[in-house]
Write an enzyme that holds these catalytic residues in place. Structure first.
Site, PDB file in Angstrom:
ATOM      1  N   LYS A 136      57.985  20.410 -13.615  1.00 49.06           N
ATOM      2  CA  LYS A 136      57.082  19.099 -13.166  1.00 49.06           C
ATOM      3  C   LYS A 136      58.633  18.357 -13.327  1.00 49.06           C
ATOM      4  O   LYS A 136      58.543  18.095 -14.818  1.00 49.06           O
ATOM      5  CB  LYS A 136      55.844  19.250 -13.202  1.00 49.06           C
ATOM      6  N   ALA A 162      46.937  14.356 -11.702  1.00 44.48           N
ATOM      7  CA  ALA A 162      46.783  12.968 -13.029  1.00 44.48           C
ATOM      8  C   ALA A 162      44.835  12.269 -12.048  1.00 44.48           C
ATOM      9  O   ALA A 162      45.447  11.760 -11.017  1.00 44.48           O
ATOM     10  CB  ALA A 162      48.087  12.047 -12.660  1.00 44.48           C
ATOM     11  N   GLY A 163      44.544  11.801 -13.019  1.00 41.75           N
ATOM     12  CA  GLY A 163      43.613  10.616 -13.182  1.00 41.75           C
ATOM     13  C   GLY A 163      41.209  11.245 -12.691  1.00 41.75           C
ATOM     14  O   GLY A 163      40.912  10.717 -12.400  1.00 41.75           O
TER      15      GLY A 163
END
Lengths: 260, 67
Positions: A103, A190-191
C-alpha cells in the site's frame, strides 16, 4: 433466497474472503491487535516498516501475534512524505519476505495527512515497473484516480476524510464517480468513524474499506471490530440487492383494495 | 574494533564482522527483517559476504503495527 452470482473480492489476483481490511496501529498491545483482527474477519492487514529496537531483545513482535502465513500483510508507507522515502520503505518491505503487494501512501501535509498526488503518481509508476502490485492511497479526485489506474495501480484507495479524523464519508459524489469509472477495486481508506460509515461506503458500491482508528480508538475495540465486520457485509448485500427508488410522497405499504 | 551506526545509534563491533554476524549478535532472525548497508538494501543471500567497517551505517527494519 434469490440465487445470486458468487460475490468474489479480488485484489491484484488475490482472493479475499472479507471486504474489510484493517490496520494494525494504535492498539494497546499486540494481543489486543490480534483479537480485534480476528473479530473483524479481515484476511488482509496493513503493517508499517520501522527500525528494529536492537537494544530490547525481549520486545514482542507483531509476527508472533499475527501469522503472515495465515493473514495477508500489506506493508504501507505511512509517514513517508516523498517518493524517495516511500520507495525505500517498500523495497525494504519486499526484502523482509518477498512482499510485492503493497500500500502506497505519500503524504503531503502534516496537518491533514492528505496525499501528495504528484509524488504518489511518480512512485506508483516506479513501483509498477519494479513488479510491485500497488494499492494506492489517494484523494477523491476522479481524474487522478483514473490516472493511477492507467499507470497500473492494483487498487484505488480514496480517502473518506482525513486519516484518523473519524469524520466519515465527506464526498459521496466523488467516491461514486470513482467507483463508476474504475475497473480495479476501489477501497475507501481513511476517515471512517463508525460502522455505519462503512455501510454507506459499501452501499455506494465500494469494493472494500480499510479501517484502523475507528476500531483501535473505540472504547471496546474488539466489539467495534465485529460491528465493522457486520457493517461491511450489510452494506455489500444492500448494494447487491439494489435499493428501492426514492419517492417524494408516501406510498402505502398495505393494499388499498378491499378496505372496509 | 569498529564503530558503526546501527539504526541511528553508535555501536562498537568486532573487526571483520559480517552483516550475518551482526544479526546473530542482536539475536535477530533474517526471515523477519530487512537490512540496508550504507543506503543499499542487502539481499538475504549476501549477508555473509558483506563485512562492516568503521563509520558504516546499517539500518535493520521489520514490520510493526500500522494503519
Amino acid at each position: 433466497m434469490d440465487k445470486v452470482k458468487k460475490d468474489i473480492f479480488k485484489v491484484a489476483g488475490k482472493k479475499l474472503q472479507s471486504r474489510l481490511i484493517v490496520g494494525t496501529g494504535k492498539y494497546k498491545n499486540f494481543s489486543e491487535t490480534a483479537k480485534a483482527v480476528n473479530a473483524s474477519g479481515a484476511d488482509m492487514v496493513t503493517v508499517a516498516v520501522r527500525r528494529v529496537n536492537v537494544l530490547d531483545k525481549k520486545k514482542p513482535l507483531l509476527t508472533d501475534y499475527l501469522n503472515p502465513k495465515k493473514i495477508i500483510y500489506l506493508p504501507n508507507t505511512a509517514g513517508c512524505f516523498n517518493s524517495e522515502e516511500a520507495l525505500r520503505t517498500l523495497r525494504l518491505a519486499r526484502e523482509i519476505g518477498g512482499w510485492k503487494l503493497v500500500k502506497l501512501e505519500v503524504l503531503g501535509d502534516r496537518k491533514t495527512l492528505f496525499p501528495n498526488m504528484i509524488e504518489t503518481i511518480k512512485s506508483t509508476e516506479v513501483l509498477v515497473k519494479e513488479g510491485f502490485k500497488v494499492m494506492v492511497y489517494c484523494t477523491d479526485d476522479p481524474l487522478l484516480a483514473k490516472q493511477l489506474e492507467d499507470i497500473g495501480a492494483s487498487a484505488i484507495m480514496p480517502l473518506a476524510s482525513p486519516i484518523g479524523s473519524g469524520l466519515g464519508l465527506q464526498n459521496k459524489i466523488n467516491i461514486s464517480l470513482i467507483i463508476k469509472q474504475s475497473k480495479v477495486p476501489v477501497i475507501v481508506d481513511a476517515g471512517i468513524g463508525t460502522a455505519s460509515d462503512a455501510t454507506i461506503a459499501m452501499e455506494l458500491g465500494c469494493d472494500g474499506v480499510l479501517i484502523n482508528s475507528a476500531i483501535a480508538n473505540a472504547k471496546k475495540p474488539i466489539l467495534m471490530a465485529k460491528a465493522f465486520k457486520d457493517a461491511v457485509i450489510s452494506g455489500r448485500n444492500s448494494y447487491l440487492a439494489g435499493r428501492m427508488s426514492k419517492n417524494y410522497f408516501a406510498v402505502p405499504s398495505s393494499p388499498t383494495k378491499g378496505i372496509i | 574494533m569498529a564503530k558503526i551506526q546501527l539504526n541511528g545509534k553508535k555501536v562498537v563491533i568486532k573487526n571483520n564482522c559480517s552483516l550475518f554476524e551482526l544479526l546473530k549478535k542482536y539475536k535477530l532472525s533474517n526471515k523477519k527483517v530487512a537490512i540496508e548497508h550504507n543506503g543499499a538494501i542487502i539481499p538475504k543471500g549476501s549477508l555473509k559476504k558483506k563485512y562492516l567497517k568503521n563509520d558504516d551505517k546499517v539500518e535493520i527494519v521489520h514490520f510493526i503495527g500500522g494503519g
